[in-house]
Write an enzyme that holds these catalytic residues in place. Structure first.
Site, PDB file in Angstrom:
ATOM      1  N   ASN A   1       0.875  -1.178   0.000  1.00 46.64           N
ATOM      2  CA  ASN A   1       0.000   0.000   0.000  1.00 46.64           C
ATOM      3  C   ASN A   1       0.909   1.223   0.000  1.00 46.64           C
ATOM      4  O   ASN A   1       1.494   1.561   1.020  1.00 46.64           O
ATOM      5  CB  ASN A   1      -0.893  -0.036   1.256  1.00 46.64           C
ATOM      6  CG  ASN A   1      -1.723   1.223   1.400  1.00 46.64           C
ATOM      7  OD1 ASN A   1      -1.758   2.075   0.501  1.00 46.64           O
ATOM      8  ND2 ASN A   1      -2.402   1.356   2.531  1.00 46.64           N
TER       9      ASN A   1
ATOM     10  N   LYS B   1       0.080   4.193  -0.183  1.00 49.11           N
ATOM     11  CA  LYS B   1      -0.599   5.350   0.427  1.00 49.11           C
ATOM     12  C   LYS B   1      -0.410   6.575  -0.472  1.00 49.11           C
ATOM     13  O   LYS B   1      -0.319   6.428  -1.686  1.00 49.11           O
ATOM     14  CB  LYS B   1      -0.103   5.562   1.864  1.00 49.11           C
ATOM     15  CG  LYS B   1      -0.200   4.270   2.688  1.00 49.11           C
ATOM     16  CD  LYS B   1      -0.081   4.472   4.158  1.00 49.11           C
ATOM     17  CE  LYS B   1      -0.248   3.126   4.858  1.00 49.11           C
ATOM     18  NZ  LYS B   1      -0.189   3.217   6.314  1.00 49.11           N
TER      19      LYS B   1
ATOM     20  N   HIS C   1      -9.593   0.962   4.940  1.00 47.31           N
ATOM     21  CA  HIS C   1      -8.306   1.145   5.616  1.00 47.31           C
ATOM     22  C   HIS C   1      -8.520   2.063   6.817  1.00 47.31           C
ATOM     23  O   HIS C   1      -9.342   2.976   6.771  1.00 47.31           O
ATOM     24  CB  HIS C   1      -7.286   1.751   4.646  1.00 47.31           C
ATOM     25  CG  HIS C   1      -5.899   1.742   5.211  1.00 47.31           C
ATOM     26  ND1 HIS C   1      -5.469   2.690   6.112  1.00 47.31           N
ATOM     27  CD2 HIS C   1      -4.864   0.880   5.036  1.00 47.31           C
ATOM     28  CE1 HIS C   1      -4.217   2.408   6.461  1.00 47.31           C
ATOM     29  NE2 HIS C   1      -3.824   1.316   5.823  1.00 47.31           N
TER      30      HIS C   1
ATOM     31  N   GLU D   1      -6.970   4.475   7.892  1.00 51.56           N
ATOM     32  CA  GLU D   1      -6.819   5.915   7.596  1.00 51.56           C
ATOM     33  C   GLU D   1      -8.095   6.457   6.950  1.00 51.56           C
ATOM     34  O   GLU D   1      -8.466   7.603   7.157  1.00 51.56           O
ATOM     35  CB  GLU D   1      -5.583   6.131   6.702  1.00 51.56           C
ATOM     36  CG  GLU D   1      -4.301   5.978   7.514  1.00 51.56           C
ATOM     37  CD  GLU D   1      -3.117   5.410   6.748  1.00 51.56           C
ATOM     38  OE1 GLU D   1      -3.118   5.474   5.501  1.00 51.56           O
ATOM     39  OE2 GLU D   1      -2.189   4.893   7.395  1.00 51.56           O
TER      40      GLU D   1
ATOM     41  N   GLU E   1      -5.344  -5.034  10.404  1.00 44.41           N
ATOM     42  CA  GLU E   1      -4.383  -3.953  10.586  1.00 44.41           C
ATOM     43  C   GLU E   1      -4.661  -3.244  11.909  1.00 44.41           C
ATOM     44  O   GLU E   1      -5.456  -2.296  11.951  1.00 44.41           O
ATOM     45  CB  GLU E   1      -4.499  -2.956   9.428  1.00 44.41           C
ATOM     46  CG  GLU E   1      -4.150  -3.547   8.079  1.00 44.41           C
ATOM     47  CD  GLU E   1      -3.455  -2.527   7.180  1.00 44.41           C
ATOM     48  OE1 GLU E   1      -2.400  -2.882   6.640  1.00 44.41           O
ATOM     49  OE2 GLU E   1      -3.935  -1.393   7.053  1.00 44.41           O
TER      50      GLU E   1
ATOM     51  N   GLY F   1       2.419   2.216  10.842  1.00 49.21           N
ATOM     52  CA  GLY F   1       3.364   3.330  10.734  1.00 49.21           C
ATOM     53  C   GLY F   1       4.057   3.665  12.046  1.00 49.21           C
ATOM     54  O   GLY F   1       4.694   4.702  12.175  1.00 49.21           O
TER      55      GLY F   1
ATOM     56  N   SER G   1       3.379  -2.189  10.272  1.00 46.81           N
ATOM     57  CA  SER G   1       4.829  -2.254  10.459  1.00 46.81           C
ATOM     58  C   SER G   1       5.434  -3.604  10.058  1.00 46.81           C
ATOM     59  O   SER G   1       6.412  -4.052  10.658  1.00 46.81           O
ATOM     60  CB  SER G   1       5.223  -1.885  11.906  1.00 46.81           C
ATOM     61  OG  SER G   1       4.815  -0.560  12.188  1.00 46.81           O
TER      62      SER G   1
HETATM   63  P1  13P Z   1       2.992   0.374   7.685  1.00 47.14           P
HETATM   64  O1  13P Z   1       3.521  -0.899   7.091  1.00 47.14           O
HETATM   65  O2  13P Z   1       3.732   1.609   7.208  1.00 47.14           O
HETATM   66  O3  13P Z   1       2.874   0.291   9.172  1.00 47.14           O
HETATM   67  O4  13P Z   1       1.502   0.563   7.125  1.00 47.14           O
HETATM   68  C1  13P Z   1       0.630  -0.496   7.216  1.00 47.14           C
HETATM   69  C2  13P Z   1      -0.573  -0.184   6.422  1.00 47.14           C
HETATM   70  O5  13P Z   1      -1.350   0.690   6.780  1.00 47.14           O
HETATM   71  C3  13P Z   1      -0.792  -0.939   5.176  1.00 47.14           C
HETATM   72  O6  13P Z   1      -2.054  -0.721   4.661  1.00 47.14           O
END
Ligand code: 13P
Length: 251
Positions: A10, A12, A96, A98, A168, A174, A214
């Site tokens: 992803n 982002k 997601h 976010e 997740e 993150g 992560s």
């Molecule tokens: P990270 O791997 O940067 O923690 O992000 C995970 C994520 O949100 C994947 O969709």
């Protein structure tokens, strides 16, 4: 039915066209995709049509990060699942954390998006997971249960075996704090059990459940070693060719 293993990146809201192109070119040089594994990249929307060219001649698949609940119409700023299909997306993330926390996406929207994608033959990757507060309060299983339940309520039964889920935990995204492989496996087992109750054995056994939060080149092998973890949804580490390639090699 054997479950599909998937490692998805992803991206982002990162990477400009030249950076995305270089990343994919480097990946194509470094990776050898094993049988039974799907490798997917999910760039931001405006990069999707470009990425279709970049992945040409490779077995990397294309995914999007979000879509509308409707097929077409007066929905300014949205992207229709129909367009995603034409642009070559095989997958699309939905729900997601976010999207949920920053853009007010709720369980109903997530379920409707999943259904809209399935009706276009695109596989939804439905993200779910608890916040740190919920985990500390011991309400994480209820949260997860509600998120998963909503999907089965809104997706037509014919689409159930085509759903993919991604656990997740919000506190691991993150932050550099990964759920331990055992912690993730326990949640995956819980979710598969709930799917069994909601949709039956065949669906539960066919549903791939990915882990995200992560995930990186160092912990990927341990996470993938767990019986209930069918793949990874990788954020930050998918932006570096060497790291993402190493994650793919750990499968
Ligand atoms: P990270 O791997 O940067 O923690 O992000 C995970 C994520 O949100 C994947 O969709």
């Amino acid at each position: 039915m054997a479950r599909k293993s998937i490692i998805a990146g992803n991206w982002k809201m990162n990477l400009l066209p030249s950076e995305g192109e270089t990343l994919v070119a480097e990946l194509k040089e470094r990776i050898r995709i094993k049988e039974n594994l799907e490798v997917v990249i999910c760039p931001q929307m405006a990069l999707v049509p470009l990425a279709l060219d970049w992945i040409y001649d490779s077995s990397i698949q294309l995914g999007a990060q979000n879509c509308a609940t409707e097929r077409a119409g007066a929905f300014t700023g949205e992207t229709s699942p129909e367009l995603l299909k034409v642009l070559g997306c095989r997958y699309c993330l939905v729900g997601h954390s976010e999207r949920r926390s920053l853009f007010g996406e709720v369980d109903t929207t997530v379920g409707l998006k999943a259904q809209a994608l399935l009706s276009m033959g695109i596989t939804p990757v439905v993200c779910f997971g608890e916040t740190l507060d919920q985990r500390e309060a011991g309400t994480h299983l209820t949260t997860i249960d509600t998120q998963v339940n909503a999907v089965f309520k809104l997706v037509e039964q014919t689409g159930w075996t085509r759903l993919v889920f991604a656990y997740e935990p919000v506190w691991a995204i993150g932050t550099g704090k990964t759920a331990t492989p055992a912690q993730a496996n326990e949640i995956h087992r819980f979710v598969r059990g709930r799917i069994k109750e909601l949709a039956g054995d065949i669906v539960a056994n066919a549903t791939s459940i990915l882990y995200g939060g992560s995930a990186n080149a160092t912990n990927a092998a341990d996470l993938l070693g767990e019986p209930e973890i069918d793949g990874l949804l990788v954020g930050g580490a998918s932006l570096k060719a060497a790291d993402f390639a190493q994650i793919i090699a750990s499968f």
